[in-house]
Design a protein around this motif. Structure first.
Motif, PDB file in Angstrom:
ATOM      1  N   ILE A  53      33.811  53.213  65.474  1.00 26.34           N
ATOM      2  CA  ILE A  53      35.147  53.017  66.028  1.00 26.34           C
ATOM      3  C   ILE A  53      35.042  52.236  67.334  1.00 26.34           C
ATOM      4  N   TYR A  54      35.913  51.255  67.508  1.00 26.79           N
ATOM      5  CA  TYR A  54      35.926  50.429  68.716  1.00 26.79           C
ATOM      6  C   TYR A  54      37.259  50.588  69.449  1.00 26.79           C
ATOM      7  N   ASP A  55      37.217  50.439  70.772  1.00 23.46           N
ATOM      8  CA  ASP A  55      38.471  50.343  71.519  1.00 23.46           C
ATOM      9  C   ASP A  55      39.176  49.044  71.150  1.00 23.46           C
ATOM     10  N   CYS A  56      40.492  49.095  71.135  1.00 19.87           N
ATOM     11  CA  CYS A  56      41.282  47.930  70.735  1.00 19.87           C
ATOM     12  C   CYS A  56      42.281  47.607  71.855  1.00 19.87           C
ATOM     13  N   PRO A  57      41.884  46.766  72.810  1.00 15.28           N
ATOM     14  CA  PRO A  57      42.747  46.506  73.958  1.00 15.28           C
ATOM     15  C   PRO A  57      43.951  45.617  73.659  1.00 15.28           C
ATOM     16  N   GLY A  58      43.826  44.769  72.636  1.00 18.43           N
ATOM     17  CA  GLY A  58      44.904  43.821  72.359  1.00 18.43           C
ATOM     18  C   GLY A  58      45.176  43.663  70.879  1.00 18.43           C
TER      19      GLY A  58
ATOM     20  N   VAL B   5      36.220  40.229  63.256  1.00 17.33           N
ATOM     21  CA  VAL B   5      35.277  41.083  62.530  1.00 17.33           C
ATOM     22  C   VAL B   5      34.492  41.963  63.493  1.00 17.33           C
ATOM     23  N   CYS B   6      33.955  43.058  62.938  1.00 11.01           N
ATOM     24  CA  CYS B   6      33.090  43.942  63.725  1.00 11.01           C
ATOM     25  C   CYS B   6      31.698  43.322  63.809  1.00 11.01           C
ATOM     26  N   GLU B   7      30.792  44.003  64.502  1.00 12.52           N
ATOM     27  CA  GLU B   7      29.446  43.452  64.724  1.00 12.52           C
ATOM     28  C   GLU B   7      28.662  43.262  63.430  1.00 12.52           C
ATOM     29  N   ARG B   8      29.119  43.918  62.339  1.00 15.23           N
ATOM     30  CA  ARG B   8      28.424  43.766  61.053  1.00 15.23           C
ATOM     31  C   ARG B   8      29.173  42.807  60.121  1.00 15.23           C
ATOM     32  N   GLY B   9      30.167  42.124  60.666  1.00  9.89           N
ATOM     33  CA  GLY B   9      30.826  41.059  59.911  1.00  9.89           C
ATOM     34  C   GLY B   9      31.988  41.487  59.030  1.00  9.89           C
ATOM     35  N   SER B  10      32.474  42.730  59.218  1.00 11.94           N
ATOM     36  CA  SER B  10      33.568  43.244  58.392  1.00 11.94           C
ATOM     37  C   SER B  10      34.895  43.064  59.131  1.00 11.94           C
ATOM     38  N   GLN B  11      35.938  42.645  58.388  1.00 11.73           N
ATOM     39  CA  GLN B  11      37.263  42.472  58.981  1.00 11.73           C
ATOM     40  C   GLN B  11      37.694  43.748  59.709  1.00 11.73           C
ATOM     41  N   LEU B  12      38.204  43.573  60.914  1.00 11.34           N
ATOM     42  CA  LEU B  12      38.702  44.712  61.687  1.00 11.34           C
ATOM     43  C   LEU B  12      40.102  45.110  61.228  1.00 11.34           C
ATOM     44  N   ARG B  13      40.389  46.387  61.304  1.00 11.00           N
ATOM     45  CA  ARG B  13      41.698  46.951  60.949  1.00 11.00           C
ATOM     46  C   ARG B  13      42.029  48.044  61.958  1.00 11.00           C
TER      47      ARG B  13
END
Length: 230
Positions: free
Chosen positions: A121-126, A133-141
């Motif tokens: 899980i990542y923080d989503c500031p904007g 994509v995330c660090e492994r190349g997967s589309q973020l949602r």
């Protein structure tokens, strides 16, 4: 001496008073969208740009609203009780009010994750857009539990309810499962307070149930005052 545990189940009603619109208010439409278009994996597969934009707008709106008296009153309880808030809401208004222990059953607007790697899980500031994509190349949602998806925190919430000395239910219809089932896991005979302008609960099923048919901003303050003085 160990503090008594209060479990708070909070729903859309407490956030609605801060100006956050709820999809139930609009007959299954959320901000003009069919709920399955913007809150289901099928909707995301079909039109990811629409879904991402929808949550980008929700995130922007969140920055323009503030916690209300209902959120703030719950913070006071921590002076005397061990308070855990189990919320169906995806906003961060409980956090911003100052509550220290919050469990989000349905995810958080201010976080994101990769479609293929849901456990990082990542923080989503904007905003999130197609191609991010995330660090492994997967589309973020958005880190939101959509209709048809598992509710990973539900077992932890059940454990908290089993240990409750007092249960507060605030601003929820108690119609959305599995969250609605949590009332059945608290110990028998503990005090239950149900604060909602239109409380949908069968009072005969629960002992020690006090219904306060008011909105959160006034109803919560009354219950908190009673509990702080008891």
């Amino acid at each position: 001496m160990e503090k008594e545990k209060i479990v708070v189940l909070s729903g859309a009603g407490i956030s609605a008073e801060s100006g956050i619109k709820t999809f139930r208010d609009a007959d299954g439409l959320w901000e003009g969208h069919d709920i399955m278009e913007v809150a289901s994996p099928i909707g995301f597969d079909k039109n990811p740009a629409l879904v991402l934009d929808f949550y980008n707008q929700r995130r922007r709106q969140l920055k323009e609203v503030a916690p209300n008296e209902g959120h703030k009153a719950l913070v006071t309880l921590e002076e005397k009780y061990d308070v855990i808030i189990v919320t169906q809401n995806v906003d961060n208004l409980h956090e911003r009010a100052g509550s220290s222990k919050i469990m989000h059953l349905h995810g958080e607007l201010t976080k994101m994750r990769g479609v293929q790697y849901p456990y990082k899980i990542y923080d989503c500031p904007g905003d999130i857009v197609v191609g991010d994509v995330c660090e492994r190349g997967s589309q973020l949602r958005p880190h939101i539990v959509w209709f048809g998806e598992d509710v990973p925190m539900i077992e932890t919430a059940v454990t908290e309810c089993e240990q409750a000395a007092i249960l507060l239910i605030i601003g929820t219809s108690m119609q959305v499962y599995p969250a609605a089932s949590l009332i059945n896991f608290v110990p028998q005979n503990i005090p239950i307070y149900f604060i909602d302008p239109n409380p949908a609960v069968n009072q005969s099923l629960y002992q020690n149930l006090t219904v306060i048919a008011e909105k959160a901003s006034t109803g919560v303050s009354k219950v908190v005052e009673e509990l702080m003085n008891s």
